[in-house]
Structure formats: structure tokens, C-alpha cells
Design an enzyme around this catalytic site. Structure first.
Site, PDB file in Angstrom:
ATOM      1  N   CYS A  29     -19.428  65.842   8.528  1.00 64.61           N
ATOM      2  CA  CYS A  29     -20.107  65.139   9.033  1.00 64.61           C
ATOM      3  C   CYS A  29     -19.657  62.988   8.521  1.00 64.61           C
ATOM      4  O   CYS A  29     -20.143  62.700   7.185  1.00 64.61           O
ATOM      5  CB  CYS A  29     -21.879  64.669   8.686  1.00 64.61           C
ATOM      6  SG  CYS A  29     -22.756  63.488   8.778  1.00 64.61           S
ATOM      7  N   CYS A  32     -23.194  61.263   6.975  1.00 64.80           N
ATOM      8  CA  CYS A  32     -23.141  62.018   5.747  1.00 64.80           C
ATOM      9  C   CYS A  32     -22.105  61.242   4.429  1.00 64.80           C
ATOM     10  O   CYS A  32     -22.308  61.217   3.176  1.00 64.80           O
ATOM     11  CB  CYS A  32     -22.988  63.210   5.705  1.00 64.80           C
ATOM     12  SG  CYS A  32     -24.107  64.324   7.229  1.00 64.80           S
TER      13      CYS A  32
END
Length: 104
Positions: A29, A32
Site C-alpha cells: 500500500c 501506508c
């Protein structure tokens, strides 16, 4: 205090006392990865006010499912084991600090 990496097995223990900011994330991600250094900095600033716990949603699907995590990163603030706040997506450090301050 260091950031803790929780699993399905120890998640409840990690979040049962005090203020705990949980970062639900995954290795693939992009946002993230962007929020990781922000959390590192925030962890240094908190000085015992709250702890930060990271949960990899791919490796800990039962915890992610239990809390209805649909998008990542999702940051959930627990106070003594109960959810008190939740934000989805990248957040600047100041916003996360305000979130924690609001509940401390």
C-alpha cells in the site's frame, strides 16, 4: 516507546489499556508507506501519552475483519480497549496528534 507490530493473537492485549493508535496497513500500500515515517515521528513525540500499534491486514485478516477495515491505511484510536475514533487514508502528523490529544 517503539511501535509495536500486533498479530491476531495479541491484538486485544495490545489495545486493552490506555490510548492506542492502531495503523491497519499492508506492505503493498503506497499511502501506508507514506504514513510510516509520520507515525515514527509521532511515536517519539507522544512520550508515553499513547502507544502506536501496526497491524498488517494481509497477515492478520481476522482482526482486520472484526473491525471492518475496508480501506488502508485506516487508523483506529482505542481507549482502554474501546474504539473512540477512526480516520481513513494518509493523515499529517498534526492531525494525528490532535486526534490523540482530543481523547487523552
Amino acid at each position: 516507546m517503539a511501535i509495536i507490530h500486533a498479530t491476531d493473537q495479541d491484538f486485544k492485549d495490545q489495545t486493552k489499556e490506555g490510548l492506542v493508535l492502531v495503523d491497519f496497513w499492508a506492505t503493498w500500500c503506497g499511502p501506508c508507506k507514506m504514513i510510516a515515517p509520520v507515525l515514527e515521528e509521532l511515536d517519539g513525540d507522544l512520550a508515553g501519552k499513547a502507544k502506536i500499534v501496526k497491524v498488517d491486514v494481509d497477515e492478520n485478516q481476522s482482526t482486520a475483519g472484526e473491525y471492518g477495515i475496508m480501506s488502508i491505511p485506516t487508523l483506529v484510536l482505542f481507549k482502554d480497549g474501546e474504539i473512540v475514533d477512526k480516520v481513513v487514508g494518509f493523515q499529517p502528523k498534526e492531525q494525528l496528534a490532535d486526534l490523540i490529544e482530543k481523547h487523552s
